[in-house]
Scaffold this motif. Structure first.
Motif, PDB file in Angstrom:
ATOM      1  N   LEU A 469       0.832  -1.207   0.000  1.00 22.38           N
ATOM      2  CA  LEU A 469       0.000   0.000   0.000  1.00 22.38           C
ATOM      3  C   LEU A 469       0.869   1.261   0.000  1.00 22.38           C
ATOM      4  O   LEU A 469       0.554   2.244  -0.676  1.00 22.38           O
ATOM      5  N   MET A 470       1.969   1.225   0.729  1.00 20.40           N
ATOM      6  CA  MET A 470       2.829   2.399   0.818  1.00 20.40           C
ATOM      7  C   MET A 470       3.539   2.690  -0.498  1.00 20.40           C
ATOM      8  O   MET A 470       3.734   3.842  -0.867  1.00 20.40           O
ATOM      9  N   ARG A 471       3.888   1.642  -1.234  1.00 20.24           N
ATOM     10  CA  ARG A 471       4.603   1.847  -2.484  1.00 20.24           C
ATOM     11  C   ARG A 471       3.668   1.893  -3.692  1.00 20.24           C
ATOM     12  O   ARG A 471       4.111   2.041  -4.822  1.00 20.24           O
ATOM     13  N   GLY A 472       2.359   1.730  -3.458  1.00 15.93           N
ATOM     14  CA  GLY A 472       1.390   1.776  -4.549  1.00 15.93           C
ATOM     15  C   GLY A 472       1.377   0.534  -5.400  1.00 15.93           C
ATOM     16  O   GLY A 472       0.997   0.592  -6.585  1.00 15.93           O
ATOM     17  N   ASP A 473       1.774  -0.601  -4.826  1.00 11.78           N
ATOM     18  CA  ASP A 473       1.767  -1.878  -5.549  1.00 11.78           C
ATOM     19  C   ASP A 473       0.357  -2.466  -5.460  1.00 11.78           C
ATOM     20  O   ASP A 473       0.043  -3.259  -4.569  1.00 11.78           O
ATOM     21  N   LEU A 474      -0.496  -2.058  -6.390  1.00 14.60           N
ATOM     22  CA  LEU A 474      -1.918  -2.378  -6.289  1.00 14.60           C
ATOM     23  C   LEU A 474      -2.197  -3.869  -6.406  1.00 14.60           C
ATOM     24  O   LEU A 474      -3.100  -4.389  -5.747  1.00 14.60           O
ATOM     25  N   LEU A 475      -1.438  -4.576  -7.250  1.00 20.67           N
ATOM     26  CA  LEU A 475      -1.718  -5.993  -7.440  1.00 20.67           C
ATOM     27  C   LEU A 475      -1.499  -6.776  -6.155  1.00 20.67           C
ATOM     28  O   LEU A 475      -2.362  -7.550  -5.733  1.00 20.67           O
ATOM     29  N   PHE A 476      -0.340  -6.577  -5.507  1.00 19.39           N
ATOM     30  CA  PHE A 476      -0.061  -7.316  -4.279  1.00 19.39           C
ATOM     31  C   PHE A 476      -1.012  -6.892  -3.157  1.00 19.39           C
ATOM     32  O   PHE A 476      -1.450  -7.732  -2.359  1.00 19.39           O
ATOM     33  N   ALA A 477      -1.332  -5.621  -3.077  1.00 21.31           N
ATOM     34  CA  ALA A 477      -2.273  -5.163  -2.051  1.00 21.31           C
ATOM     35  C   ALA A 477      -3.654  -5.750  -2.289  1.00 21.31           C
ATOM     36  O   ALA A 477      -4.313  -6.214  -1.339  1.00 21.31           O
ATOM     37  N   ALA A 478      -4.108  -5.755  -3.542  1.00 20.56           N
ATOM     38  CA  ALA A 478      -5.434  -6.296  -3.851  1.00 20.56           C
ATOM     39  C   ALA A 478      -5.495  -7.791  -3.562  1.00 20.56           C
ATOM     40  O   ALA A 478      -6.518  -8.296  -3.066  1.00 20.56           O
ATOM     41  N   PHE A 479      -4.412  -8.507  -3.844  1.00 18.08           N
ATOM     42  CA  PHE A 479      -4.395  -9.948  -3.567  1.00 18.08           C
ATOM     43  C   PHE A 479      -4.538 -10.202  -2.069  1.00 18.08           C
ATOM     44  O   PHE A 479      -5.370 -11.017  -1.639  1.00 18.08           O
ATOM     45  N   ASP A 480      -3.749  -9.517  -1.255  1.00 16.51           N
ATOM     46  CA  ASP A 480      -3.821  -9.723   0.198  1.00 16.51           C
ATOM     47  C   ASP A 480      -5.189  -9.314   0.744  1.00 16.51           C
ATOM     48  O   ASP A 480      -5.746  -9.995   1.624  1.00 16.51           O
ATOM     49  N   LEU A 481      -5.738  -8.220   0.250  1.00 21.50           N
ATOM     50  CA  LEU A 481      -7.054  -7.792   0.722  1.00 21.50           C
ATOM     51  C   LEU A 481      -8.133  -8.794   0.331  1.00 21.50           C
ATOM     52  O   LEU A 481      -9.064  -9.047   1.110  1.00 21.50           O
TER      53      LEU A 481
END
Length: 518
Positions: A469-481
């Motif tokens: 989330l801090m680096r704006g890595d949307l794919l990894f953040a969306a996967f974890d969410l």
């Protein structure tokens, strides 16, 4: 007559839905997840970046092949599309070497720098599991999937005929009403994405056309090999030349391939006999365009001259390709892909609620609920094993990707084995536990496993949820969410089963219970 016909359709719907139902649940779930197979592959290879292959990366691949693949019988380049996830790889082999003896190098798609990601089949395995299954011959698997798809089509049509209030069921969902609630959930999810179910089932059958109807080939060709030779012509014979000659720069060769046919995008490229004057190039396309170009393009790898392009497809071939594209959805943007995914989830819930409804409806007809018939007991335990075991196995697959040592031999196979070991464990547990406890424990296990995925990801990689989330890595953040949201849904389901008061049906005599499985 109308009543009798509708009743017969209801019976047909019940049994064509139940008997292959556990199989259909697996097919729907893995197929739904496969719409994001490349994003899953990217998450399972956190060491590499994703994105389209740049000209700089092609130059890097060219340099590696010229420096390290001297004297190789062939060069192979796999080019992922813009979604990435599958890696940009080059490989080569000495003349006469077996395919398994090839040397393979994975490169960063942006810089062309050599990378060494963990060994995994990523989302590709989930996609292949959808129709090839595992641990069994591919053709047997496809026969089973074809029969299940035919049963699904029959169940959909008979369900439409059976419904008296198909439009009213779209808005009717009552909670806490036992059997009525399960029926409402089944009806709502069935009606909400009904056009999708018809499309996905029919196009799935079309994609397995020659598995179901091999006579279409035998009626027009002397053999299956003759058909494939005509449908997919081989590369033209190159002029024999023993003199040395350098291959054109890889960047220029790929550019010429992409301009040889309108809309063509090279996805898999093989250079035969590199370094000789008779070197040729065979290119195969990416499949991310709706109705896009198919077939192989062949070039002279020394001069770049186009030797052959795919022949124009006839009406039947074009229709089949469009059907397959509709089924796979590779052409879809983020909005349409999300619609595919949500519709697939509705289909998975529709099949699951139908399986549960079968047991809920018949439990009230048992003469002794504490000692049910073996058929009922088996159906109830298989429901637990499939509906909770399949997602639990998928969560274990993701966890194994993070927990297994990077240097483990056959690491990718052990990721897959982890999925089936957890799935099998849930099956054994479900057989040994009372049904109510089995549901609570199976759903709770799913919640715990999915909740553990983002935690383990944060502990084992620098791409955890907070960091992403801090680096704006949307794919990894969306996967974890999405893992956390899935865990919350399973936890809520477990809580509902645990707190729901069991309604003990009155005991019936065997005569009263007759027809319990009608």
């Amino acid at each position: 007559m109308k009543s009798t016909f509708r009743q017969s359709m209801a019976c047909l719907h019940t049994w064509t839905g139940l008997l292959p139902g556990w199989f259909l649940f697996v097919i729907f779930l893995f197929g739904t997840i496969a719409y994001y197979q490349q994003e899953i592959s990217h998450w399972m290879r956190p060491e590499i970046e994703s994105g389209p292959v740049s000209a700089r990366a092609l130059d890097g691949a060219d340099a590696i092949l010229r420096q390290r693949a001297q004297g190789a019988g062939s060069w192979t380049i796999a080019i992922p599309d813009g979604r990435g996830g599958d890696g940009f790889t080059v490989s080569w082999a000495k003349p006469g070497a077996a395919w398994g003896d090839r040397t393979q190098v994975m490169l960063d798609p942006q810089t062309g720098a050599e990378t060494a990601p963990r060994d995994t089949r990523g989302g590709f395995f989930l996609y292949r599991m959808h129709f090839d299954l595992h641990y069994m011959p591919v053709m047997w698997a496809r026969y089973l999937v074809s029969l299940a798809a035919l049963a699904m089509l029959v169940a959909i049509v008979s369900g439409i005929i059976t419904h008296k209030k198909i439009f009213a069921d779209f808005f009717l969902l009552r909670f806490g009403k036992g059997q009525r609630s399960w029926l409402d959930a089944h009806n709502v999810t069935a009606v909400m994405a009904l056009p999708f179910y018809l499309m996905i089932t029919y196009t799935g059958l079309v994609s397995l056309l020659f598995t179901l109807f091999p006579w279409a080939i035998s009626a027009s060709f002397p053999s299956e090999q003759a058909y494939y030779k005509a449908a997919f012509p081989s590369a033209p014979a190159a002029e024999v030349s023993s003199g040395p000659a350098p291959v054109m720069p890889l960047r220029d060769l790929v550019s010429r391939v992409n301009h040889a046919v309108p809309g063509y995008k090279a996805g898999y490229v093989t250079v035969n006999n590199p370094g000789s004057a008779g070197a040729t190039l065979d290119a195969y396309p990416q499949y991310d365009e709706f109705g896009g170009a198919r077939g192989s393009v062949h070039l002279d790898a020394v001069t770049g001259k186009v030797l052959a392009v795919p022949p124009a497809a006839g009406g039947a071939t074009t229709t089949q390709r469009v059907m397959i594209d509709l089924h796979a959805g590779r052409f879809s943007g983020w909005g349409l892909r999300l619609l595919y995914f949500v519709s697939g989830l509705f289909g998975t819930v529709m099949v699951g609620t139908g399986l549960v409804l079968w047991t809920v409806k018949r439990r009230t007809r048992l003469p002794d609920p504490d000692r049910p018939y073996f058929g009922f007991w088996l159906a109830e335990r298989l429901n637990i094993a499939v509906i909770t075991g399949t997602p639990a196995g998928i969560a274990a697959y993701f966890l194994a990707n993070r927990l297994l040592p990077h240097d483990l031999e056959q690491r990718a196979d052990w990721e897959i084995n982890s999925l089936f070991m957890v799935w099998g464990g849930v099956l054994v547990w479900a057989m040994a536990r009372p049904a109510r406890r089995g549901w609570v424990e199976g759903l709770s296990a799913c919640a715990a496993l999915f909740a553990a995925v983002p935690v383990i990801n944060a502990l084992t990689t620098p791409r955890g949820l907070v960091a992403s989330l801090m680096r704006g890595d949307l794919l990894f953040a969306a996967f974890d969410l999405s893992m956390l949201a899935t865990a919350a849904l399973f936890a809520f389901a477990a809580w509902r089963v645990l707190t729901r008061r069991a309604k003990v049906p009155p005991r019936r005599t065997p005569r009263e219970a007759r027809g319990a499985f009608a």
